[in-house]
Design a protein around this motif. Structure first.
Motif, short mmCIF file in Angstrom:
data_model
loop_
_atom_site.label_atom_id
_atom_site.label_comp_id
_atom_site.label_asym_id
_atom_site.label_seq_id
_atom_site.Cartn_x
_atom_site.Cartn_y
_atom_site.Cartn_z
N UNK A 22 81.13 -14.54 29.05
CA UNK A 22 82.15 -13.56 29.42
C UNK A 22 81.51 -12.21 29.73
N UNK A 23 80.51 -11.83 28.93
CA UNK A 23 79.88 -10.52 29.13
C UNK A 23 79.14 -10.46 30.47
N UNK A 24 78.43 -11.53 30.82
CA UNK A 24 77.74 -11.54 32.11
C UNK A 24 78.75 -11.53 33.25
N UNK A 25 79.78 -12.33 33.11
CA UNK A 25 80.82 -12.39 34.14
C UNK A 25 81.55 -11.07 34.29
N UNK A 26 81.78 -10.39 33.18
CA UNK A 26 82.47 -9.10 33.22
C UNK A 26 81.64 -8.08 33.99
N UNK A 27 80.32 -8.09 33.77
CA UNK A 27 79.45 -7.17 34.50
C UNK A 27 79.54 -7.43 36.00
N UNK A 28 79.53 -8.69 36.41
CA UNK A 28 79.63 -9.04 37.83
C UNK A 28 81.02 -8.68 38.36
N UNK A 29 82.04 -8.92 37.56
CA UNK A 29 83.42 -8.63 37.95
C UNK A 29 83.61 -7.13 38.20
N UNK A 30 83.08 -6.31 37.29
CA UNK A 30 83.21 -4.87 37.42
C UNK A 30 82.49 -4.33 38.66
N UNK A 31 81.50 -5.06 39.14
CA UNK A 31 80.77 -4.67 40.34
C UNK A 31 81.39 -5.28 41.61
N UNK A 133 72.15 -8.61 29.78
CA UNK A 133 72.97 -7.42 30.00
C UNK A 133 72.12 -6.17 30.18
N UNK A 134 71.06 -6.05 29.41
CA UNK A 134 70.15 -4.91 29.59
C UNK A 134 69.59 -4.93 31.02
N UNK A 135 69.15 -6.10 31.44
CA UNK A 135 68.58 -6.22 32.79
C UNK A 135 69.62 -5.92 33.85
N UNK A 136 70.81 -6.50 33.71
CA UNK A 136 71.82 -6.36 34.75
C UNK A 136 72.44 -4.97 34.78
N UNK A 137 72.68 -4.38 33.63
CA UNK A 137 73.37 -3.09 33.58
C UNK A 137 72.39 -1.93 33.67
N UNK A 138 71.49 -1.85 32.72
CA UNK A 138 70.59 -0.70 32.66
C UNK A 138 69.60 -0.68 33.82
N UNK A 140 69.91 -2.34 36.55
CA UNK A 140 70.70 -2.24 37.77
C UNK A 140 71.02 -0.79 38.11
N UNK A 141 71.38 -0.03 37.08
CA UNK A 141 71.66 1.40 37.28
C UNK A 141 70.40 2.12 37.74
N UNK A 142 69.27 1.86 37.09
CA UNK A 142 68.00 2.46 37.47
C UNK A 142 67.64 2.09 38.91
N UNK A 143 67.81 0.82 39.25
CA UNK A 143 67.49 0.34 40.59
C UNK A 143 68.34 1.04 41.66
N UNK A 144 69.64 1.17 41.39
CA UNK A 144 70.52 1.84 42.35
C UNK A 144 70.14 3.30 42.52
N UNK A 145 69.84 3.98 41.41
CA UNK A 145 69.43 5.39 41.48
C UNK A 145 68.11 5.54 42.23
N UNK A 146 67.15 4.71 41.93
CA UNK A 146 65.83 4.79 42.53
C UNK A 146 65.89 4.47 44.01
N UNK A 147 66.64 3.42 44.37
CA UNK A 147 66.75 3.04 45.77
C UNK A 147 67.46 4.12 46.56
N UNK A 148 68.54 4.70 46.04
CA UNK A 148 69.25 5.74 46.78
C UNK A 148 68.39 7.00 46.91
N UNK A 149 67.59 7.31 45.89
CA UNK A 149 66.70 8.46 45.95
C UNK A 149 65.61 8.24 46.99
#
Length: 153
Positions: A22-31, A133-138, A140-149
């Motif tokens: 459920x936790x993995x699916x929720x992360x994908x759902x929220x995205x 969840x650490x990989x997907x959330x944290x 993922x956030x770092x990756x999005x910030x780094x790529x946009x920068x």
């Protein structure tokens, strides 16, 4: 066919499998990804079910039932192959870019969580869920910030 797994233990294993996925699916759902909550939970639930079926047959073999000959690692092999097919289906090529790889990987991982819960290794299932969840959330956030920068430069 008799099984060595008590009904309440079966329910616990299935609940852990679905609950952790459920936790993995929720992360994908929220995205807003196509494979979300229900997909991940069903993959994990199915994986746990298949491994428990394999274990039931293995227990029957141990009790001398000649019609029940199975190598439980082949059950895991079948589950991994089937889930790989589902994960690959979530990966698409759109506008020259490949999308859905993380969702495909998380579906594959939901299967591993289900197998872990199915064999009663809740610690492994929980640790895998936490690390995922650490990989997907944290990350993922770092990756999005780094790529946009990097793209802004």
């Amino acid at each position: 066919m008799e099984t060595e797994i008590a009904p309440l233990d079966m329910l616990l294993r299935l609940s852990v499998a679905a609950g952790l996925a459920l936790f993995l699916g929720l992360e994908r759902e929220l995205r807003g990804k196509p494979a979300g909550l229900r997909s991940h939970m069903l993959v994990s639930l199915g994986s746990a079910t298949f491994i428990m079926i394999g274990m039931s047959v293995l227990f029957a073999t141990a009790e001398g039932d000649p019609s029940a000959r199975i190598d439980p690692t082949r059950v895991v092999q079948g589950v991994v192959g089937g889930i790989g097919f589902l994960g690959a289906g979530s990966i698409i090529r759109s506008g020259g870019q490949i999308q859905g790889i993380t969702t495909g990987a998380s579906i594959w991982l939901a299967g591993a969580i289900g197998v872990s819960a199915g064999i009663n290794n809740f610690y492994l299932a929980g640790m895998v869920t936490g690390l995922a969840l650490v990989i997907m959330v944290m990350l993922g956030h770092f990756e999005r910030e780094w790529v946009s920068t990097e793209q802004d430069r």
